[in-house]
Write an enzyme that holds these catalytic residues in place. Structure first.
Site, PDB file in Angstrom:
ATOM      1  N   ASN A  51      -3.489   2.051  10.586  1.00 12.11           N
ATOM      2  CA  ASN A  51      -4.232   2.428   9.391  1.00 12.11           C
ATOM      3  C   ASN A  51      -4.717   1.112   8.786  1.00 12.11           C
ATOM      4  O   ASN A  51      -4.067   0.539   7.926  1.00 12.11           O
ATOM      5  CB  ASN A  51      -3.339   3.184   8.401  1.00 12.11           C
ATOM      6  CG  ASN A  51      -4.062   3.483   7.099  1.00 12.11           C
ATOM      7  OD1 ASN A  51      -5.278   3.288   7.003  1.00 12.11           O
ATOM      8  ND2 ASN A  51      -3.329   3.916   6.094  1.00 12.11           N
ATOM      9  N   PRO A  52      -5.850   0.612   9.288  1.00 16.29           N
ATOM     10  CA  PRO A  52      -6.307  -0.725   8.887  1.00 16.29           C
ATOM     11  C   PRO A  52      -7.009  -0.673   7.535  1.00 16.29           C
ATOM     12  O   PRO A  52      -7.298   0.409   7.029  1.00 16.29           O
ATOM     13  CB  PRO A  52      -7.312  -1.070   9.987  1.00 16.29           C
ATOM     14  CG  PRO A  52      -7.933   0.255  10.319  1.00 16.29           C
ATOM     15  CD  PRO A  52      -6.828   1.287  10.168  1.00 16.29           C
ATOM     16  N   PHE A  61       0.847  -1.197   0.000  1.00 15.73           N
ATOM     17  CA  PHE A  61       0.000   0.000   0.000  1.00 15.73           C
ATOM     18  C   PHE A  61       0.884   1.250   0.000  1.00 15.73           C
ATOM     19  O   PHE A  61       1.817   1.348   0.796  1.00 15.73           O
ATOM     20  CB  PHE A  61      -0.874  -0.056   1.262  1.00 15.73           C
ATOM     21  CG  PHE A  61      -1.808   1.102   1.449  1.00 15.73           C
ATOM     22  CD1 PHE A  61      -3.038   1.137   0.812  1.00 15.73           C
ATOM     23  CD2 PHE A  61      -1.466   2.149   2.297  1.00 15.73           C
ATOM     24  CE1 PHE A  61      -3.910   2.204   1.012  1.00 15.73           C
ATOM     25  CE2 PHE A  61      -2.336   3.216   2.503  1.00 15.73           C
ATOM     26  CZ  PHE A  61      -3.555   3.239   1.854  1.00 15.73           C
TER      27      PHE A  61
HETATM   28  N1  GLN Z   1      -7.218   5.863   2.357  1.00 15.18           N
HETATM   29  C1  GLN Z   1      -7.081   4.742   1.490  1.00 15.18           C
HETATM   30  C2  GLN Z   1      -7.676   5.042   0.137  1.00 15.18           C
HETATM   31  O1  GLN Z   1      -7.924   6.150  -0.157  1.00 15.18           O
HETATM   32  C3  GLN Z   1      -7.650   3.493   2.108  1.00 15.18           C
HETATM   33  C4  GLN Z   1      -6.797   3.100   3.215  1.00 15.18           C
HETATM   34  C5  GLN Z   1      -7.213   1.968   4.007  1.00 15.18           C
HETATM   35  O2  GLN Z   1      -8.141   1.204   3.760  1.00 15.18           O
HETATM   36  N2  GLN Z   1      -6.502   1.838   5.040  1.00 15.18           N
HETATM   37  O3  GLN Z   1      -7.822   4.176  -0.681  1.00 15.18           O
END
Ligand code: GLN
Length: 279
Positions: free
Chosen positions: A184-185, A82
């Protein structure tokens, strides 16, 4: 520049900045340094063109440069991990404020991915004893890689543990000893529309959180409650539309007090914090 137009036509959100960063990546200069760039040789032009093609196909910019900026760090990223987001920087800020003045506090980052949160805390609070937990076998390669790179730069080492943040037995040796649990799951509701960069390139395990996006958090709260010392702090990032639902979930759990929600720099609800009840 023509590349900017191509990226704009492809629906890229910040076409000019992305084109400049890709050119800078190819010629080894910062964006500011491009001002004095006269000419690029054919080889560099060809490499730039190939990167613009990929960006137009919505490969994330950070996968093309291999780097992602987060607070004071530059992390390695690519397929399988990620890409850290700027909005998460505020959650780290909050965690650092809770740790201020403490000597060797124990911190756990649940679902660490690139290690952005864990490694930033270790960097900005020297001596913090940070453990990064990651369950995705692809992503944890990046956690380990980035953790090793920071050790090379003399930061306090971060422990990297393969594990699931909902596992009742996770990190048993830290029971009741942790000052801050931060996460940040995966919280995107199943089926939500996300940009192609996200849908096609961020790992599914980092994104999807069940019908309302909160399934993983539901499973994680008891683990956090067990790990935290009485009075210790919990901070969890969430989606824009979870600014009421997540605090309600944390309150309903029973092991937490002082439950609050916080907005990001764009004013959107972004993370929930709480303290472990005493006794
Ligand atoms: N903020 C992320 C996004 O915009 C998602 C992050 C998450 O699920 N931890 O895709």
């Amino acid at each position: 520049m023509e590349a900017t137009r191509r990226l704009a036509d492809a629906g890229v959100e910040s076409p000019r900045v992305d084109a400049e960063l890709l050119l800078g990546h190819v010629v080894g200069r910062s964006r500011a340094g491009l001002v004095t760039l006269d000419d690029v040789d054919d080889d560099a032009a060809a490499r730039f063109g190939a990167l613009v093609d990929q960006r137009a196909d919505r490969v994330p910019l950070q996968h093309l440069t291999g780097r992602a900026a987060f607070r004071h760090l530059e992390l390695s990223v690519g397929p399988g991990v990620f890409v850290p987001r700027p909005e998460t920087e505020l959650l780290v800020e909050w965690a650092l404020e809770r740790l201020a003045g403490l000597d060797g506090p124990i911190v756990v980052d649940l679902g660490s991915g690139s290690g952005a949160i864990a490694l930033s805390i270790a960097h900005e609070h020297p001596g913090a004893r940070v453990t990064a937990v990651e369950r995705d076998p692809g992503a944890i390669e990046w956690t380990r890689h980035n953790a090793l790179e920071r050790v090379g730069k003399k930061d306090t080492p971060v422990g990297v543990v393969a594990g699931d943040m909902t596992d009742a037995a996770l990190l048993g040796e830290l029971d009741g000893r942790v000052e801050v649990v931060v996460s940040n799951p995966p919280y995107v509701p199943d089926g939500a529309r996300v940009p192609r960069e996200v849908a096609d390139h961020d790992p599914p395990l980092a994104l999807w959180g069940g019908p309302d996006g909160l399934d993983v958090v539901r499973g994680m709260l008891s683990v956090a409650a067990r790990l935290l010392r009485p009075g210790g702090y919990l901070g969890i990032e969430h989606a824009d539309q979870q600014g009421t639902a997540l605090p309600a979930l944390v309150r309903a759990h029973g092991a937490f007090t002082e439950v609050e929600d916080h907005v990001d720099l764009a004013g959107r609800p972004r993370f929930t914090t709480a303290r472990r009840t005493e006794g």
